[in-house]
Design an enzyme around this catalytic site. Structure first.
Site, short mmCIF file in Angstrom:
data_model
loop_
_atom_site.label_atom_id
_atom_site.label_comp_id
_atom_site.label_asym_id
_atom_site.label_seq_id
_atom_site.Cartn_x
_atom_site.Cartn_y
_atom_site.Cartn_z
N ARG A 524 0.83 -1.20 0.00
CA ARG A 524 0.00 0.00 0.00
C ARG A 524 0.86 1.24 0.00
NH1 ARG A 524 -3.66 0.68 4.90
NH2 ARG A 524 -1.80 -0.03 5.98
N SER A 585 7.93 -5.31 6.59
CA SER A 585 7.67 -6.44 7.51
C SER A 585 8.51 -7.67 7.17
CB SER A 585 6.18 -6.78 7.49
OG SER A 585 5.44 -5.66 7.87
N ASP A 639 5.35 -3.12 12.14
CA ASP A 639 3.93 -2.83 12.39
C ASP A 639 3.62 -2.63 13.87
OD1 ASP A 639 4.45 -5.46 12.98
OD2 ASP A 639 2.73 -6.30 11.91
#
Length: 895
Positions: A524, A585, A639
């Protein structure tokens, strides 16, 4: 006059519908803790939570206390579906005066009867003489029952008034008397009334009976209710048999309009005027009396027995239920009717015989109709509370009215179907509910007790004590210290990675920031506008083709920059130079806020030329190649840190981030003086704990069960991320599946039938745990979930599966709390505070979607860290909004 009398004894269908509604309302009042005391339909819990399944076997004693007798039975069940139980019994007459004497004398007499019965029936059989004999006690008086084997007598009735018993536990009184007889192998395990026994005798193999009705001298009904609705008992899972005690329905006046003058006369002459009004309309004890008063009134109106002496009708009790049944069951003219009336001392004409027969039929027909109305109320209630469109249920029926009136069954079925068309009852004739049924209750209680012991043995290792959790908390604290220390960091299981994020948002951040969230095949790009009014965001998802994921690093990062350019053009941001926060990540070694070396690719990525390189620099190089100068990469975050930052914007006290989803991790603000792996002592730094690997050094081996070991061995990384494998959503379903396999093997589930489907890995997804544990979810819905998985589960199986799911998810929440307790206690001590107030920003599907996880975590944390006041704030988009806020805070600090 005859027609008027007959009309007064017939109740229109609309009035029956209203009565059914009133009874359902009263049932709900009786089940509610707040309104139970005012309810006329008492809805007493019986603590019977299961019906027979046909596997019950063994010898069972029954003591039945009758009007002036004691009946002792020995019932042998063979586990053959209860098709052919063997019964021996003996009746003992009570000595005169014992019913009004001392309570101790009554129970001593019962125990002597038991002793004599056993001496006569099984002393010759040495195999039986010393075996454990469970006993069921049929005690037909009003009791407050708090367990299956614990019941206080509320009041005597039926001519009994023994002293020293009211307010005492009658089970204990009987057990003490039995012990005096030195019958140490006899144990009272259950107390019940005859209505429950009626239901239990009708449960055969594969055919559970869930409603019991007695239509006898008195009248009553019981049924299996959803346990969570029985607020007067503590049981919340599965079902519980509720004894309605519906005889008192209408004592508040709701039946006044259907009471005829004849009913009022019967009520006034009774020993309890104004009480048990419903029972006085339907019980065999009263039907003969209603007929007698109707005939007296009709004689006065000269409608029957004109010119003859009816003095005999003035005698109470002269017209019995047997007389009534003999009159109405006679279809062959009136010859027999005439004979019955003449034997009573009346001189009836032909017309009198016909009219007496009509009145008898009307009175008994009304009683059958009212039984049907009560039954319809119970069936509709069961159907509604089980959230079913159609209820198919077996109803066990017993009593003189049911067996003696040929049309009773026909009326019961036809009227109940008119009033509850959504319900399809099948009537089953009960055989000796108070004897055989009591043995069934006792047998089921024993079967469930044995099952409970074995279930506790299987689940015991997963149930953590407070001491266990305090030990996990202490071990986590040790590992945290090892991870922060430069000398021991390399061997610590909790890595305590510095993130170089040294401030949380303070609310003064302003501007436009980009965020890039790369963690899988989709990534994203977001723009986050931070203004005085708050935050608003726009984002777009882009796909990374497999050829790029597995191609060169240059091609991968060029593709990412192309997508960022596309996004900025669509958002009219091409000319702006925007700070960018990058959520990456994948395992990295962070060297600074904007510098991190990729340790290894995961999740299907294998782009060449990246491992060991600084990923921020790879992104900057791609921007340079593309001549794109509209971004400035200021921070790389994971995250968990993003979650803390996203919540920190809304709550400045948020200094901890927690993820409990597919995986689990935590981060928190540590004092720089304690971070031995980074130079400098001033201020604070967010530490990414990577606590999923806690225990990889073996320090948690003692709480790893056999189920956890099997799950660990079948993962792609055996021996790694061991704490995560006890907590996170990715593994809980598999732990449950392993437990169910063992339970099936031990024949605790599916009645010992093999279940091949359970051998399929990952059949039990964690979302099923969340659904099964929903409070108030009907067992039928759990059964539907299990059937979807092709698991043929009974209601008992469904209850057991719910318990397994609850045990596994509770342990996960408690372990998570133990880890968190170590964090908050360390922060409190670091800051020299007596009391710490801090907020945890949380994300992850397990925490957000599981119905009990968050509550269990917070409750456990409270008692493990009593000096910390911890609030929880749900994060929205930690990897997007959070990354942008890291960039915003970094820009604020730089300026």
């Amino acid at each position: 006059q005859i027609q008027r009398a007959l009309r007064s004894l017939s109740i229109p269908l609309e009035r029956l519908h209203i009565m059914k509604g009133h009874m359902m309302q009263d049932m709900c009042k009786g089940l509610s803790r707040q309104t139970h005391a005012q309810a006329k339909v008492r809805m007493l819990p019986t603590y019977i939570c299961s019906t027979p399944n046909g596997t019950e076997k063994g010898n069972f004693l029954v003591v039945e206390l009758c009007q002036n007798q004691v009946r002792i039975l020995l019932v042998t069940l063979y586990g053959d579906g209860n098709m052919s139980p063997q019964m021996m019994y003996k009746i003992f007459d009570m000595p005169e005066g014992i019913m009004q004497g001392e309570g101790e004398a009554l129970f001593d007499f019962i125990a002597q009867c038991v002793s004599q019965f056993l001496a006569e029936t099984i002393s010759s059989d040495t195999s039986k003489s010393e075996e454990h004999l469970p006993l069921g006690f049929v005690f037909p008086f009003s009791c407050r029952q708090t367990q299956l084997d614990k019941a206080e007598l509320l009041s005597w009735s039926k001519g009994f008034s023994c002293s020293g018993v009211v307010g005492k536990d009658v089970v204990q009184l009987l057990q003490s008397a039995i012990n005096k007889q030195e019958l140490c192998h006899v144990e009272v395990v259950a107390l019940m009334n005859d209505t429950v026994g009626t239901m239990m005798t009708c449960s055969m193999e594969g055919r559970p009976c869930e409603v019991g009705m007695v239509a006898d001298k008195g009248s009553n009904c019981c049924f299996m209710a959803e346990a969570y609705l029985v607020e007067t008992a503590d049981e919340t899972s599965g079902r519980m048999c509720v004894n309605t005690e519906w005889g008192c329905f209408g004592d508040d006046g709701t039946l006044n309009d259907i009471f005829t003058p004849y009913d009022n006369c019967v009520d006034e002459e009774s020993s309890n005027p104004g009480e048990k009004r419903f029972e006085k309309l339907v019980g065999c004890l009263y039907l003969g009396e209603i007929v007698r008063h109707a005939l007296i009134a009709l004689t006065a109106e000269k409608a029957v027995f004109t010119g003859t002496d009816i003095a005999v009708l003035k005698q109470k009790g002269v017209f019995t239920i047997q007389h009534v049944l003999d009159i109405i069951n006679n279809e062959e003219g009136t010859t027999d009717v005439k004979r019955i009336l003449e034997v009573l001392g009346l001189q009836p004409s032909e017309r009198d015989c016909g009219r007496v027969q009509q009145i008898c039929r009307a009175v008994v027909g009304r009683a059958a109709t009212l039984h049907a109305t009560g039954l319809a109320a119970i069936l509709s209630y069961m159907c509604q509370t089980r959230k079913m469109e159609t209820l198919m249920v077996n109803v066990g029926v017993e009593g003189e009215l049911y067996t003696g009136y040929r049309r009773f069954e026909e009326i019961l079925l036809s009227v109940s179907r008119l009033l509850a068309p959504e319900c399809l009852p099948t009537l089953l004739r009960s055989r000796d509910g108070s004897g055989r049924g009591a043995a069934m209750v006792t047998a089921v209680a024993l079967r469930l007790a044995a099952l409970r012991r074995e279930v506790d043995e299987v689940l015991g290792p997963l149930r953590l004590s407070r001491a266990d959790l305090e030990e996990v908390q202490a071990l986590m604290r040790e590992e945290m210290e090892r991870g922060l220390c430069k000398e021991t960091n390399a061997t610590a299981s909790v890595r305590m990675l510095p993130t170089y994020v040294s401030h949380t948002p303070d609310g003064t951040e302003r501007g436009n920031f980009l965020a890039l969230d790369l963690g899988g095949t989709n990534f994203r790009v977001l723009v986050v506008h931070v203004t005085e009014e708050g935050i608003n965001m726009a984002s777009e998802i882009y796909v990374i083709p497999a050829i790029i994921m597995q191609g060169t690093g240059e091609a991968l990062f060029d593709h990412i920059i192309d997508c960022i350019i596309d996004f900025q053009m669509k958002q009219n941001l091409v000319t702006d130079m925007l700070p960018l926060g990058f959520t990456f990540s994948f395992p990295c070694k962070q060297m600074g806020l904007d510098k991190a070396l990729l340790l290894t690719w995961t999740k299907g990525f294998s782009a060449s030329g990246c491992v060991g390189q600084d990923v921020v620099q790879l992104l900057r190089d791609a921007a340079q190649r593309k001549q794109h100068f509209g971004i400035q990469v200021v921070a790389l975050v994971n995250d968990t840190v993003g979650t803390m930052m996203a919540c920190g914007y809304d709550d400045p006290k948020c200094e901890i981030g927690l993820i409990v989803g597919t995986g689990t991790n935590a981060c928190y603000m540590e004092e720089m003086r304690n971070v031995g792996t980074v130079e400098g002592d001033q201020g604070r730094m967010c530490i990414n704990m990577e606590w999923g690997a806690f225990g990889d050094n073996g320090c948690l081996d003692h709480i790893f069960t056999i189920f956890d070991k099997v799950v660990d061995e079948t993962t792609i990384n055996p021996g790694k991320q061991r704490f995560e494998k006890l907590i996170s959503g990715m593994y809980l379903g598999e732990i449950v599946r392993q437990i169910l396999l063992v339970m099936t093997e031990k024949q605790l589930l599916f009645q010992g039938r093999p279940c091949p489907k359970l051998h399929n890995k990952n059949i039990f997804q964690t979302k099923f745990l969340s659904t099964i544990e929903l409070n108030g979810l009907a067992l039928r819905q759990i059964r539907a979930i299990l059937n979807e998985l092709e698991l043929d589960a009974s209601f008992e199986d469904s209850m057991l599966m719910r318990e397994v799911c609850q045990t596994v998810s509770l342990r996960a929440a408690q372990l998570c709390a133990a880890g968190l307790a170590a964090v908050v206690e360390k922060m409190r001590e670091n800051r020299g505070l007596d009391q710490l107030s801090v907020t945890v920003g949380v994300d992850g599907t397990l925490y957000k979607l599981h119905p009990c996880f968050s509550t269990n975590l917070q409750k456990t944390l409270k008692y493990l860290a009593p000096n910390c006041n911890v609030s929880f704030l749900l994060s929205e988009d930690g990897s997007g909004k959070g990354a942008a806020l890291v960039a915003a805070v970094a820009s604020r600090a730089a300026n």
